[in-house]
Design a protein around this motif. Structure first.
Motif, PDB file in Angstrom:
ATOM      1  N   GLU A  34       0.823  -1.191   0.000  1.00  0.00           N
ATOM      2  CA  GLU A  34       0.000   0.000   0.000  1.00  0.00           C
ATOM      3  C   GLU A  34       0.867   1.254   0.000  1.00  0.00           C
ATOM      4  N   ASN A  35       0.537   2.179  -0.869  1.00  0.00           N
ATOM      5  CA  ASN A  35       1.260   3.447  -0.974  1.00  0.00           C
ATOM      6  C   ASN A  35       2.732   3.287  -1.334  1.00  0.00           C
ATOM      7  N   SER A  79      -4.692   5.583   4.932  1.00  0.00           N
ATOM      8  CA  SER A  79      -3.627   4.626   4.653  1.00  0.00           C
ATOM      9  C   SER A  79      -2.250   5.287   4.693  1.00  0.00           C
ATOM     10  N   THR A  83       0.857   3.948   6.831  1.00  0.00           N
ATOM     11  CA  THR A  83       2.162   3.679   6.222  1.00  0.00           C
ATOM     12  C   THR A  83       3.284   4.327   7.027  1.00  0.00           C
TER      13      THR A  83
END
Length: 416
Positions: A34-35, A79, A83
């Motif tokens: 993610e990211n 998110s 992170t």
């Protein structure tokens, strides 16, 4: 920071233990990337997609704060915060595949422990922080030494401390205690082991000129071996390194006068000196006269003694115009000259205080929140994290163990 464990369950509990209440996803789960950040049990890998385009519309980070404390301004996807939390709770952050070779693991999905082994007592009320610098290993005692400094708050002066810290590695667990060199060191900073002795760069104070002091690692007896340049006091000698042939390089900045309020007004430009210990010749080989340095700090040599690395801070760590650089020089014992400097790297968090080089030529620097590891060409490979409230200051090698000396704690990590 994450303290890695052997079981998967333990690894998942580590983040919650530190109060963040989140668990690392398994490496193959969809949220792992993610990211643009791959999240493992004790580390993360930051991909170029995250580094090149921060996933928030507006953000900022002061130069004194680590990467994971980037401030998100306004609205952003939840998110992004998750992170950053994962990065904050990691034991290591990888940017390049070569970093896994340093750690001795295959990738981010493997656990790696950074072990805190000692917590220093807090500093005095008149100090704005505590610094532990000059970390050095002496085989005669199988122990490490590190100096302690208390940079003062405004209106105070640095005070003389009669002790240094010694970590003995002779038992089943390391034992750290205060020991007292005799005569005492006067504001000791950097240190280097050479031919059975520990050589300290001591800043000095109003009544004791700074210079280089030799210490017997067993008896702790000390002797001043260098304290002037042609009758001039040095300003504030900060760090020293010595080639195998006995040529010392040491840095001399304005710290004692400009920051610590404990030395007389500087008489010399700040810079890097070369001291041929056998011949007794001392001369400046790089310095402010060339426009290169503002407050040089750490020094290190590669394994062949062919390359000298020098860090610089600038006027303050918080100054956006501060150096925060590591410079690279080629050197020649025959002529005693240094090549024109190359800018190896500019640190992203704080400034590289202590600097060390491993057998493969990789460079390690103590910065805000971590030890940064760079390749020979200055590529940032990764960060070995210290605990959230700490700053890495300096390091020392003992075999494959890297001992990290922070403002608050001592850590160790097994590398390759």
């Amino acid at each position: 920071m994450t303290i890695a464990t052997r079981s998967g369950k333990g690894a998942l509990c580590a983040l919650a233990f530190l109060g963040f209440g989140i668990a690392a996803p398994t490496p193959n789960s969809p949220e792992a990337a993610e990211n643009g950040v791959l999240i493992g049990p004790s580390g993360v890998e930051v991909l170029p997609s995250f580094r090149n385009k921060f996933p928030a519309a507006d953000f900022n980070r002061p130069v004194t704060e680590p990467y994971w404390q980037t401030e998100i301004i306004g609205k952003a996807d939840d998110s992004v915060k998750k992170t950053l939390d994962a990065m904050a709770n990691a034991s290591f952050i990888a940017f390049e595949p070569e970093f896994y070779q340093v750690l001795g693991i295959s990738d981010y999905s493997q656990e790696k422990e950074v072990e805190p082994i000692f917590e220093f007592p807090p500093g005095p009320t008149w100090a704005n922080r505590v610094v532990h610098d000059g970390s050095v290993y002496a085989p005669e005692c199988n122990c490490l030494f590190v100096a302690e400094l208390h940079p003062p708050k405004k209106g105070f002066s640095m005070q003389f401390l009669p002790w240094v810290w010694r970590t003995s590695l002779n038992g089943s667990t390391p034992v750290t205690e205060k020991v007292y060199p005799n005569p005492p060191l006067t504001i000791a900073n950097g240190a280097h082991y050479f031919n059975g002795s520990v050589y300290w760069a001591q800043e000095g104070n109003y009544t004791t000129p700074g210079g280089i002091v030799r210490m017997n690692p067993i008896t702790l007896q000390t002797e001043v071996v260098l304290n002037n340049f042609m009758g001039h006091r040095f300003n504030s000698p900060n760090d020293v390194v010595i080639t195998k042939s006995g040529v010392a390089y040491f840095t001399d900045g304005y710290y004692g006068f400009a920051n610590f309020n404990d030395t007389i007004k500087p008489e010399l430009a700040n810079g890097v000196y070369r001291w041929d210990m056998a011949a007794g010749r001392v001369r400046m080989v790089a310095g402010a006269g060339t426009g290169l340095f503002i407050n040089p700090n750490g020094v290190a040599l590669d394994a062949t003694d062919d390359i000298l690395y020098v860090t610089a801070r600038g006027f303050t760590s918080a100054d956006a115009d501060g150096n925060r650089n590591i410079y690279k020089f080629s050197r020649s014992d025959e002529q005693g000259m240094l090549s024109p400097p190359q800018l190896l790297t500019y640190a992203d968090a704080g400034f590289p205080d202590g600097v060390k080089v491993d057998a493969n030529g990789r460079i390690y620097g103590g910065v805000a929140g971590a030890v940064d590891v760079w390749s020979k060409d200055g590529t940032l490979l990764g960060k070995i994290k210290v605990m959230a409230d700490d700053t890495a200051v300096n390091m020392a090698w003992v075999g494959k163990w890297l001992y990290i000396f922070g403002r608050s704690r001592i850590y160790r990590v097994l590398l390759t």
